[in-house]
Design a protein around this motif. Structure first.
Motif, PDB file in Angstrom:
ATOM      1  N   ALA A  45       0.837  -1.204   0.000  1.00  0.00           N
ATOM      2  CA  ALA A  45       0.000   0.000   0.000  1.00  0.00           C
ATOM      3  C   ALA A  45       0.872   1.255   0.000  1.00  0.00           C
ATOM      4  CB  ALA A  45      -0.929  -0.004   1.208  1.00  0.00           C
ATOM      5  N   ALA A  46       1.953   1.227   0.769  1.00  0.00           N
ATOM      6  CA  ALA A  46       2.879   2.365   0.780  1.00  0.00           C
ATOM      7  C   ALA A  46       3.503   2.568  -0.597  1.00  0.00           C
ATOM      8  CB  ALA A  46       3.969   2.136   1.831  1.00  0.00           C
ATOM      9  N   LEU A  47       3.826   1.468  -1.274  1.00  0.00           N
ATOM     10  CA  LEU A  47       4.403   1.569  -2.613  1.00  0.00           C
ATOM     11  C   LEU A  47       3.419   2.202  -3.593  1.00  0.00           C
ATOM     12  CD1 LEU A  47       6.626   0.903  -4.676  1.00  0.00           C
ATOM     13  CD2 LEU A  47       5.575  -1.355  -4.940  1.00  0.00           C
ATOM     14  N   PHE A  48       2.166   1.769  -3.555  1.00  0.00           N
ATOM     15  CA  PHE A  48       1.174   2.311  -4.481  1.00  0.00           C
ATOM     16  C   PHE A  48       0.832   3.761  -4.149  1.00  0.00           C
ATOM     17  CE2 PHE A  48       0.577  -2.127  -5.581  1.00  0.00           C
ATOM     18  CZ  PHE A  48       0.321  -2.051  -6.938  1.00  0.00           C
ATOM     19  N   LEU A  49       0.859   4.122  -2.876  1.00  0.00           N
ATOM     20  CA  LEU A  49       0.648   5.525  -2.515  1.00  0.00           C
ATOM     21  C   LEU A  49       1.801   6.395  -3.018  1.00  0.00           C
ATOM     22  CD1 LEU A  49      -0.760   5.080   1.093  1.00  0.00           C
ATOM     23  CD2 LEU A  49      -1.944   6.208  -0.802  1.00  0.00           C
ATOM     24  N   THR A  50       3.005   5.861  -2.957  1.00  0.00           N
ATOM     25  CA  THR A  50       4.149   6.576  -3.522  1.00  0.00           C
ATOM     26  C   THR A  50       3.975   6.768  -5.021  1.00  0.00           C
ATOM     27  OG1 THR A  50       5.590   5.610  -1.823  1.00  0.00           O
ATOM     28  CG2 THR A  50       6.659   6.561  -3.758  1.00  0.00           C
ATOM     29  N   TRP A  51       3.474   5.745  -5.683  1.00  0.00           N
ATOM     30  CA  TRP A  51       3.191   5.829  -7.120  1.00  0.00           C
ATOM     31  C   TRP A  51       2.175   6.944  -7.398  1.00  0.00           C
ATOM     32  CZ3 TRP A  51       0.480   1.266 -10.148  1.00  0.00           C
ATOM     33  CH2 TRP A  51       0.359   1.631 -11.500  1.00  0.00           C
ATOM     34  N   LEU A 101      -3.299  10.607 -14.708  1.00  0.00           N
ATOM     35  CA  LEU A 101      -4.523  10.471 -13.925  1.00  0.00           C
ATOM     36  C   LEU A 101      -5.072   9.049 -13.991  1.00  0.00           C
ATOM     37  CD1 LEU A 101      -6.708  11.690 -12.167  1.00  0.00           C
ATOM     38  CD2 LEU A 101      -7.883  12.471 -14.241  1.00  0.00           C
ATOM     39  N   SER A 102      -5.066   8.451 -15.174  1.00  0.00           N
ATOM     40  CA  SER A 102      -5.590   7.081 -15.297  1.00  0.00           C
ATOM     41  C   SER A 102      -4.733   6.101 -14.505  1.00  0.00           C
ATOM     42  CB  SER A 102      -5.645   6.671 -16.771  1.00  0.00           C
ATOM     43  OG  SER A 102      -4.354   6.699 -17.354  1.00  0.00           O
ATOM     44  N   ARG A 103      -3.419   6.293 -14.519  1.00  0.00           N
ATOM     45  CA  ARG A 103      -2.550   5.403 -13.742  1.00  0.00           C
ATOM     46  C   ARG A 103      -2.724   5.640 -12.243  1.00  0.00           C
ATOM     47  NH1 ARG A 103       1.401   6.556 -18.013  1.00  0.00           N
ATOM     48  NH2 ARG A 103       2.281   8.190 -16.691  1.00  0.00           N
ATOM     49  N   ALA A 125      -3.786   2.876  -9.370  1.00  0.00           N
ATOM     50  CA  ALA A 125      -3.004   2.720  -8.143  1.00  0.00           C
ATOM     51  C   ALA A 125      -3.863   2.955  -6.905  1.00  0.00           C
ATOM     52  CB  ALA A 125      -1.822   3.691  -8.157  1.00  0.00           C
ATOM     53  N   SER A 126      -4.804   3.888  -6.991  1.00  0.00           N
ATOM     54  CA  SER A 126      -5.671   4.159  -5.836  1.00  0.00           C
ATOM     55  C   SER A 126      -6.628   3.002  -5.575  1.00  0.00           C
ATOM     56  CB  SER A 126      -6.454   5.453  -6.055  1.00  0.00           C
ATOM     57  OG  SER A 126      -7.470   5.301  -7.038  1.00  0.00           O
TER      58      SER A 126
END
Length: 293
Positions: A151-157, A170-172, A176-177
């Motif tokens: 989750a931390a990795l995807f929030l960084t993304w 925005l689509s990416r 990720a969200s």
């Protein structure tokens, strides 16, 4: 095997994750996936890639030395095998980049391995950390830990996509969200809550209260419980906002992106804080169990 110094292991994990995020970010800038920042991005990508590779090699040798001290093969554990996989991927990333003149021949493989490296590293770090703070890894706690790390990795993304926007950012960020909401809900909320109700209150909590660090439950666990309640709500709010936001506003409105970035930073801070507090709580439980023997 329980490591004698889990704090050292945690520091190694933090440094390696910070380096890999920076390397992947500069690589994404080179490929045009996110907007470039100022400076010589290729030079930075190459330099920090070498730093990261050297650090991974050093940490692998350190882990091998620790295992040999206990008379165990590094390949006997999942953590050790993942470490070897990470080392091989890093070698396949760094060495061709330094030796090949025509990098176009392996650019696709380089990109795939680079993006795969971050989640593998997080899984390995989570596995090793929880092996270090509890005697034997519980599957549910491990899933809880890995979910938080991912989750931390995807929030960084998400943060990177918002801070350095392109037409497809925005689509990416939306994708990720969605993954973040799933990880936070399933791993942090459901798995963590189930473990709290079925295991922590009956097994770990008494050990902490009877051990040398009762304040860990009274302060750290209480704080984690409050963050536990709000984290999925914040992650969901971020995801809903990204899903309903117009693409032109996302690209043109700096204030909107700044607000989204602050929400993502808040969620990331909460995830990392919960991860740290979980390690402290587990270590306090182990210390309490040893003190009562």
């Amino acid at each position: 095997m329980a490591y004698e110094n889990w704090i050292g292991h945690a520091l190694i994990a933090i440094i390696s994750l910070s380096l890999v995020v920076y390397v992947v970010t500069t690589g994404a800038m080179l490929r045009g996936r996110i907007k470039r920042s100022s400076g010589n991005i290729f030079k930075l990508h190459k330099k920090y890639g070498i730093y990261f590779g050297s650090f991974i090699l050093g940490s692998f040798i350190y882990g091998l030395w620790i295992r040999l001290q206990h008379g165990e093969s590094i390949l006997l554990s999942v953590h050790g095998r993942l470490g070897l996989v990470i080392l091989l991927i890093v070698a396949l990333q760094v060495i061709p980049g330094l030796t090949l003149k025509n990098r176009a021949t392996y650019r696709g493989l380089h990109k795939i391995m680079g993006y795969a490296l971050a989640p593998i590293l997080i899984i390995d770090a989570s596995w090793g950390l929880y092996n270090g703070v509890i005697a034997g890894t519980k599957n549910l706690v491990l899933f809880h830990s890995i979910s938080g790390g991912l989750a931390a990795l995807f929030l960084t993304w998400i943060i990177l996509e918002i801070r350095y926007p392109t037409q497809r950012s925005l689509s990416r960020a939306r994708v990720a969200s969605y993954v973040t909401v799933f990880l936070v809900t399933a791993g942090c909320w459901i798995a963590g809550g189930y473990n709290y109700l079925t295991s922590y209150g009956f097994q770990v909590k008494p050990l902490i209260l009877e051990g040398p660090y009762p304040w860990v439950h009274e302060i750290v666990m209480e704080l984690k419980e409050h963050i536990f309640v709000f984290l999925p709500i914040i992650a969901l709010a971020l995801s809903v906002t990204l899903s309903t936001l117009d693409g032109d506003i996302f690209l043109d409105d700096t204030k909107s992106r700044r607000a989204l970035t602050m929400i993502a930073y808040l969620a990331l801070f909460m995830v990392l804080l919960m991860f740290l507090m979980g390690a402290v709580i587990s270590n306090a439980g182990q210390t309490g169990a040893e003190a009562l023997k």
